[in-house]
Design a protein around this motif. Sequence first.
Motif, PDB file in Angstrom:
ATOM      1  N   GLY A 134       0.787  -1.229   0.000  1.00  0.00           N
ATOM      2  CA  GLY A 134       0.000   0.000   0.000  1.00  0.00           C
ATOM      3  C   GLY A 134       0.816   1.275   0.000  1.00  0.00           C
ATOM      4  O   GLY A 134       0.275   2.362  -0.231  1.00  0.00           O
ATOM      5  N   PHE A 135       2.122   1.165   0.249  1.00  0.00           N
ATOM      6  CA  PHE A 135       2.949   2.371   0.284  1.00  0.00           C
ATOM      7  C   PHE A 135       2.835   3.121  -1.042  1.00  0.00           C
ATOM      8  O   PHE A 135       2.683   4.336  -1.069  1.00  0.00           O
ATOM      9  N   GLU A 136       2.926   2.372  -2.156  1.00  0.00           N
ATOM     10  CA  GLU A 136       2.754   2.993  -3.466  1.00  0.00           C
ATOM     11  C   GLU A 136       1.305   2.911  -3.922  1.00  0.00           C
ATOM     12  O   GLU A 136       0.737   3.906  -4.384  1.00  0.00           O
ATOM     13  N   GLY A 137       0.700   1.756  -3.765  1.00  0.00           N
ATOM     14  CA  GLY A 137      -0.648   1.568  -4.290  1.00  0.00           C
ATOM     15  C   GLY A 137      -1.664   2.516  -3.698  1.00  0.00           C
ATOM     16  O   GLY A 137      -2.490   3.100  -4.414  1.00  0.00           O
ATOM     17  N   GLN A 138      -1.618   2.708  -2.386  1.00  0.00           N
ATOM     18  CA  GLN A 138      -2.597   3.581  -1.736  1.00  0.00           C
ATOM     19  C   GLN A 138      -2.094   4.999  -1.557  1.00  0.00           C
ATOM     20  O   GLN A 138      -2.862   5.964  -1.663  1.00  0.00           O
ATOM     21  N   TYR A 139      -0.791   5.143  -1.293  1.00  0.00           N
ATOM     22  CA  TYR A 139      -0.263   6.454  -0.914  1.00  0.00           C
ATOM     23  C   TYR A 139       0.690   7.066  -1.940  1.00  0.00           C
ATOM     24  O   TYR A 139       1.120   8.208  -1.768  1.00  0.00           O
ATOM     25  N   GLY A 140       1.054   6.327  -2.977  1.00  0.00           N
ATOM     26  CA  GLY A 140       1.859   6.899  -4.046  1.00  0.00           C
ATOM     27  C   GLY A 140       3.348   7.005  -3.781  1.00  0.00           C
ATOM     28  O   GLY A 140       4.080   7.598  -4.578  1.00  0.00           O
ATOM     29  N   PHE A 141       3.837   6.418  -2.688  1.00  0.00           N
ATOM     30  CA  PHE A 141       5.242   6.568  -2.319  1.00  0.00           C
ATOM     31  C   PHE A 141       6.137   5.570  -3.051  1.00  0.00           C
ATOM     32  O   PHE A 141       5.860   4.363  -3.088  1.00  0.00           O
ATOM     33  N   VAL A 142       7.224   6.074  -3.618  1.00  0.00           N
ATOM     34  CA  VAL A 142       8.347   5.261  -4.072  1.00  0.00           C
ATOM     35  C   VAL A 142       9.603   5.949  -3.549  1.00  0.00           C
ATOM     36  O   VAL A 142       9.563   7.108  -3.117  1.00  0.00           O
ATOM     37  N   ALA A 143      10.747   5.242  -3.583  1.00  0.00           N
ATOM     38  CA  ALA A 143      11.942   5.813  -2.960  1.00  0.00           C
ATOM     39  C   ALA A 143      13.196   5.341  -3.674  1.00  0.00           C
ATOM     40  O   ALA A 143      13.201   4.330  -4.383  1.00  0.00           O
ATOM     41  N   GLY A 144      14.272   6.082  -3.449  1.00  0.00           N
ATOM     42  CA  GLY A 144      15.573   5.711  -3.983  1.00  0.00           C
ATOM     43  C   GLY A 144      16.673   6.416  -3.226  1.00  0.00           C
ATOM     44  O   GLY A 144      16.428   7.343  -2.450  1.00  0.00           O
ATOM     45  N   THR A 145      17.910   5.975  -3.465  1.00  0.00           N
ATOM     46  CA  THR A 145      19.077   6.486  -2.757  1.00  0.00           C
ATOM     47  C   THR A 145      20.064   7.100  -3.742  1.00  0.00           C
ATOM     48  O   THR A 145      20.200   6.636  -4.877  1.00  0.00           O
TER      49      THR A 145
END
Length: 466
Positions: A355-366
């Motif tokens: 749900g991090f991306e599916g519900q809230y739209g969050f993606v991340a990288g370094t």
Amino acid sequence: MNYLSTRGGMPPAPFCDILLEGLAPDGGLTLPEQLPRLDTATLDSWRALPYADLAARVLGLFIDDIPAADLLAMTRAAYAPSVFPQLAPIKPLDDGLLLLGLSEGPTLAFKDMAMQFLGQVFEYELARRGQTLNILGATSGDTGSAAEYALRGKAGIAVFMLSPHGRMSAFQRAQMYSLQDDNIHNLALRGVFDECQDVVKSLAGDLDFKQRYRLGAVNSINWARIAAQVVYYIWGYLRVAARPGDPVSFAVPSGNFGNILAGHVARQMGVPIHRLVLATNENNVLEEFFRTGLYRPRPASQTQATSSPSMDISRASNFERFVFDLVGRDPQRVSELMGQLGTHGQFDLSALQPGFEGQYGFVAGTSTHADRLMTIRATFERSGVLVDPHTADGLKVASQYLEPDIPMLVLETALPVKFAQTIVEATGQWPAIPAGLEDLEQRPQRVQVLDCDVGQVADYIRRHAV
């Protein structure tokens, strides 16, 4: 509108009460009982508003205990041309990314965008109540100077700003330590930012001390900071969405999770934000969480000193507000997770990870030091635009998530001159110094160096509080 605590131990309170309190009495963070909602028609009707007027409309959704006319007067003072020669300009880059320019204020960093409003609303509310306030904060670089420039000389306010000794750039230190105003107190602690923040939380959690010395906060633990930052997400969306309702993505360099949390709030309110791209440096605790669901803050000894020093943070003090949403706004569950953090040094929400991306739209990288140098150099060569190391982290990670027909706005963090040595390493050129600041690093500095010790900081506050 009333506010509650993420840990459930605070009765509902109006905005002006939580403005002056900072951390909730139960150790949690305050946030609205319910977020206001925005529909496409309302957003589109705001498209032609100047920034100050848009800020008054947005902030008015969170503040119902200040008259609208007074709120508009404050936003017009905070965002006046004399304070911000430009307000959040859009800067297209050749690689399809867009910069949202947030560093046009007095301290050349995005923190000015919220802090100038805080300076206005603090002074207004204290005068209305006939009270004084001692602001206690911690900074990894830009919060400190933005707060001090917004609050210097303000009636009834003293500022005690903790910073990690020797861990900021020379320009950042000079911005803060060269201020000679009697109400500004810079305390450089022998430690890292997370330890400075621990001191702030310890003193804010000592209710007797907090009440006796009227402690308040300007860090992003103060909801007013988050609310003021929501404004530029809406502003950016309105500048680049071709048609009402079209999606826009934002990429945000993030260490303490305050700036990107404001984007999360805007998205939850109904702003058509497709993705929130979180960029970290080598201290990638937040990136690890969004990739795995494991939140595993690191001790000070494992927090690396990097060339994007304002993100050298391993415990994101604002993260609890997002966790509150993740667990269905259940304060008991948040308290349990914070207890696990204290006992085991981590908690696991991997079951919620889809749900991090599916519900809230969050993606991340370094992004690493080598990535930073490459991005600064390539951006300058392709577009003629110099960016600071933190913004470079955002650009590097944003490039991994570009999608056709969805604009990607990268939130600019600071002007390059604040990190000149890294700019020279990347490009061989010294960044331009804004007029009037040429001698900044040569000005006399006033700072008290202390051990990273709650008792020493408390004693200093006792002796200098207003």
